[in-house]
Design a protein around this motif. Structure first.
Motif, mmCIF file in Angstrom:
data_model
loop_
_atom_site.group_PDB
_atom_site.id
_atom_site.type_symbol
_atom_site.label_atom_id
_atom_site.label_comp_id
_atom_site.label_asym_id
_atom_site.label_seq_id
_atom_site.Cartn_x
_atom_site.Cartn_y
_atom_site.Cartn_z
ATOM 1 N N UNK A 199 4.266 13.721 9.002
ATOM 2 C CA UNK A 199 5.505 14.346 8.526
ATOM 3 C C UNK A 199 6.706 13.999 9.403
ATOM 4 N N UNK A 200 6.503 13.966 10.730
ATOM 5 C CA UNK A 200 7.597 13.644 11.638
ATOM 6 C C UNK A 200 8.057 12.199 11.441
ATOM 7 N N UNK A 201 7.091 11.273 11.331
ATOM 8 C CA UNK A 201 7.429 9.855 11.139
ATOM 9 C C UNK A 201 8.181 9.659 9.832
ATOM 10 N N UNK A 202 7.709 10.285 8.754
ATOM 11 C CA UNK A 202 8.376 10.145 7.465
ATOM 12 C C UNK A 202 9.793 10.710 7.495
ATOM 13 N N UNK A 203 9.962 11.850 8.172
ATOM 14 C CA UNK A 203 11.289 12.448 8.286
ATOM 15 C C UNK A 203 12.240 11.557 9.061
ATOM 16 N N UNK A 245 0.842 -1.189 0.000
ATOM 17 C CA UNK A 245 0.000 0.000 0.000
ATOM 18 C C UNK A 245 0.880 1.243 0.000
ATOM 19 N N UNK A 246 0.299 2.359 -0.403
ATOM 20 C CA UNK A 246 1.043 3.625 -0.372
ATOM 21 C C UNK A 246 1.268 4.036 1.075
ATOM 22 N N UNK A 247 2.460 4.491 1.347
ATOM 23 C CA UNK A 247 2.877 4.722 2.725
ATOM 24 C C UNK A 247 2.061 5.821 3.421
ATOM 25 N N UNK A 248 1.777 6.928 2.732
ATOM 26 C CA UNK A 248 1.050 8.026 3.374
ATOM 27 C C UNK A 248 -0.381 7.627 3.698
ATOM 28 N N UNK A 249 -0.979 6.839 2.811
ATOM 29 C CA UNK A 249 -2.356 6.378 3.046
ATOM 30 C C UNK A 249 -2.440 5.581 4.345
ATOM 31 N N UNK A 250 -1.465 4.704 4.570
ATOM 32 C CA UNK A 250 -1.481 3.843 5.756
ATOM 33 C C UNK A 250 -1.143 4.637 7.016
#
Length: 247
Positions: free
Chosen positions: A173-177, A157-162
């Motif tokens: 945003x913090x988790x992705x960074x 699955x797309x990461x932002x969707x999940x």
């Protein structure tokens, strides 16, 4: 520089466990011994026992402490409650003779619609610097799934969707960074020890939003991912082409 393939989980994990900063993101991991299982069960409510050279989630055993006297052993699609004194026997019964195993602290992964998920990060080194070329999520098929491998029924699955739809409130945003930062650090660390040109990282996010390293793959599989995100897939292919041209 030719890319090196390494299958051993311990060989790839040891440099990270020995790193003062990165070790904070790596579950406690040891070679499996019966005594180690007994000792770790006193400290951690969930443990995973994995073949050192295994792949696709095959052969993984989960041990969950239910209370002071009982444990739940999960293997493949079956689970069994046993007394603490029989835990070692039940685990060894499910291990393949002659194979080396590691034992690892279990992480309480964040969930999406009550199913645990982890993250698939790919970094490539077409020249002198690592490039992060792929990020996606893998959602387990059931709430009690032992692993989140696509080969065992999980879905890409797309990461932002999940992350946005996670059952736990996550600062996306913090988790992705943080995920990007830790992944680059891992690639640089392992790349300084071994002649790697590509790394697939299984990364986890726990229910509090902390980033965890689960496993590194030196031959990542992109089967079925082209349709998930064609733009990211083209980025991966461009880096792959540059690596091939530089040999």
């Amino acid at each position: 520089m030719k890319h090196k393939f390494i299958r051993s989980k311990m060989k790839k994990g040891k440099p990270l466990l020995n790193d003062r900063i990165l070790s904070r993101h790596v579950p406690v991991t040891h070679w499996y011994h019966d005594s180690t299982l007994t000792r770790m069960l006193r400290t951690y409510p969930v443990l995973y026992i994995k073949p050192d050279n295994g792949s696709a989630g095959t052969g993984i055993i989960r041990v969950k402490r239910l209370n002071r006297s009982k444990c739940l052993i999960s293997y493949k699609t079956m689970s069994k409650v046993c007394s603490n004194r029989n835990t070692v026997f039940e685990v060894v019964k499910r291990m393949r003779r002659g194979k080396k195993y590691i034992i690892q602290q279990g992480i309480s992964l964040a969930t999406y619609r009550n199913r645990p998920f982890d993250l698939w990060i790919v970094l490539q080194k077409p020249s002198k610097r690592w490039l992060l070329t792929w990020m996606s999520a893998k959602v387990a098929p059931r709430s009690n799934s032992i692993v989140t491998n696509v080969a065992k029924g999980a879905r890409d699955a797309r990461i932002k969707e999940i992350l946005r739809g996670a059952d736990q409130p996550l600062n996306v945003p913090r988790v992705l960074g943080k995920l990007s930062d830790v992944s680059y650090q891992i690639a640089r660390k392992l790349g300084s020890r071994f002649s790697f040109r590509i790394l697939g990282l299984d990364m986890g996010i726990d229910k509090k939003g902390k980033v965890w390293f689960i496993e590194a793959n030196t031959k990542p599989n992109f089967h079925g991912l082209k349709k998930l995100d064609p733009i990211q897939f083209r980025r991966y292919l461009r880096a792959k082409k540059r690596i091939k041209a530089s040999r």
